[in-house]
Design a protein around this motif. Structure first.
Motif: not given
Length: 125
Positions: A33, A35, A41, A43-44, A49-50, A52-53, A56-57
């Motif tokens: 992913s 951004e 964020w 790159t994850v 990780a997706i 978690k992102k 957070e959003w």
């Protein structure tokens, strides 16, 4: 599934707010992913990780006012859509409009990469 079939179902699920179900059904375990530069964020990679992102959003948003998602545009193993939202973020008194272009790469019926194009807000980077 063809890229067109993935795109059609993916976007249909997103339009009715089935984001988690969409991720579970279509994302590759090793999804990448990306951004925009200067975003929160960067790159994850990977489903954890997706998740978690996304957490957070959603933690930054106090209220979703409006959301509009376009129909997909497909070319070879890629599809894109636009997302337009009006949200109130923590620490802000007034709602803001957020517009982005989302591009997805599909391989063997799974989304292997997503990339978002929007202007990052410095106070949330």
């Amino acid at each position: 599934m063809t890229t067109q079939e993935v795109a059609n179902e993916f976007v249909a699920m997103c339009k009715v707010g089935k984001w988690e179900e969409c991720i579970k059904k279509f994302y590759s375990p090793d999804i990448k992913s990306i951004e925009p530069e200067g975003g929160a964020w960067g790159t994850v990679q990977g489903l954890d990780a997706i998740a978690k992102k996304a957490e957070e959003w959603h933690g930054m948003v106090t209220e979703f006012h409006e959301s509009e998602i376009s129909d997909p545009i497909v070319a070879e193993n890629f599809f894109s859509m636009t997302m337009k939202s009006k949200v109130t973020l923590k620490g802000m008194d007034q709602p803001i409009n957020m517009d982005e272009i989302c591009v997805y790469e599909v391989n063997d019926g799974k989304v292997v990469k997503e990339q978002f194009f929007y202007t990052p807000m410095p106070e949330f980077a």
